[in-house]
Design an enzyme around this catalytic site. Structure first.
Site, PDB file in Angstrom:
ATOM      1  CE  LYS A 189      43.324  37.232  38.463  1.00  0.00           C
ATOM      2  NZ  LYS A 189      43.520  38.024  39.591  1.00  0.00           N
TER       3      LYS A 189
ATOM      4  CB  SER B 171      43.174  45.814  48.394  1.00  0.00           C
ATOM      5  OG  SER B 171      42.135  45.858  47.238  1.00  0.00           O
ATOM      6  CB  THR B 172      39.106  41.993  46.778  1.00  0.00           C
ATOM      7  OG1 THR B 172      39.086  43.255  46.383  1.00  0.00           O
ATOM      8  CG2 THR B 172      37.939  41.544  47.197  1.00  0.00           C
TER       9      THR B 172
ATOM     10  CD  GLU C 159      46.991  37.587  40.524  1.00  0.00           C
ATOM     11  OE1 GLU C 159      47.013  38.359  41.623  1.00  0.00           O
ATOM     12  OE2 GLU C 159      46.659  38.028  39.294  1.00  0.00           O
TER      13      GLU C 159
ATOM     14  CB  ALA D  95      38.882  40.557  38.467  1.00  0.00           C
TER      15      ALA D  95
END
Length: 234
Positions: A105, A41-42, A114, A94
């Protein structure tokens, strides 16, 4: 080392803090190069911000199908990681980060990709809101991507360490990752030595990736706080 990039007197929501750090991350994007893009989401806020300078970069290497779809929808070219030798920067969120840049994560189940993209990047910039900063890793359920036939044994190995592990479900069935594997989430652990822990669990047969990022730790964290964006360097 910390410094505040901006000041604000307004009380910001978590979503607004994510927007702030997503925009702040643009300063680490190198014009003319390919940027590594994470998942979550970030990071979605960063992708939205990245669209404003898409004509200044060659494109991105993405850590998930979801991020790839968002990038392409905004007209940002996405490259296969095998076609890119090295990235100048990888920008990702994170679930937890400590004072040394070690992270947990994998809440979005993209931890393996990632870690791959982080490994081919010269700098890892973590973007997060201040709720993610912790003294010790382990409160957030630790994601571990495993090959399905090893799930029960991996769960027993975590039990021997004092952890409670279970297979992550989606719609009542084991969640399947972009790599065709499953996720085991582990609670009840306090990870005092993230590097040693990552090295140990990574050796267990059937473990694809453990969600501790200590080898591929962050060099910079842009932390959204009530006072603005705080820059932590490790």
């Amino acid at each position: 080392m910390t410094n505040l990039n901006s000041q604000t007197n307004a009380v910001l929501s978590q979503d607004e803090l994510k927007t702030l750090v997503g925009q702040a991350a643009l300063q680490y994007v190198v014009p003319g190069e390919i940027v590594g893009v994470g998942t979550g989401s970030t990071v979605n806020k960063f992708i939205e911000a990245l669209a404003s300078m898409k004509d200044q970069i060659k494109g991105a290497v993405s850590s998930s199908v979801a991020s790839t779809e968002r990038l392409l929808a905004l007209g940002i070219p996405v490259f296969d990681s095998n076609d890119v030798e090295e990235l100048s920067v990888y920008i990702d969120g994170a679930d937890e980060i400590n004072g040394h840049g070690h992270m947990v994560k994998g809440g979005g189940a993209a931890l393996t990709r990632e870690k791959i993209v982080a490994a081919q990047s010269r700098k890892f910039v973590c973007i997060a809101d201040e709720s993610k900063l912790v003294q010790a890793l382990g409160k957030f359920p630790l994601p571990v991507e495993v090959i399905p036939m090893a799930a029960k044994r991996v769960i027993r190995q975590f039990a021997a360490m004092g952890g409670q592990a279970q297979v992550r479900l989606k719609d009542g069935q084991p969640l399947v990752t972009d790599n065709g594997q499953i996720i085991v989430d582990v609670t009840g652990l306090q990870i005092a030595d993230p590097l040693a822990f990552e090295m140990q669990v990574s050796q267990w047969p059937g473990v694809v990736t453990v969600g501790v990022f200590a080898v591929q730790k962050a060099q910079v964290c842009l932390l959204g706080t009530a006072s603005g964006v705080k820059t932590l360097t490790f």
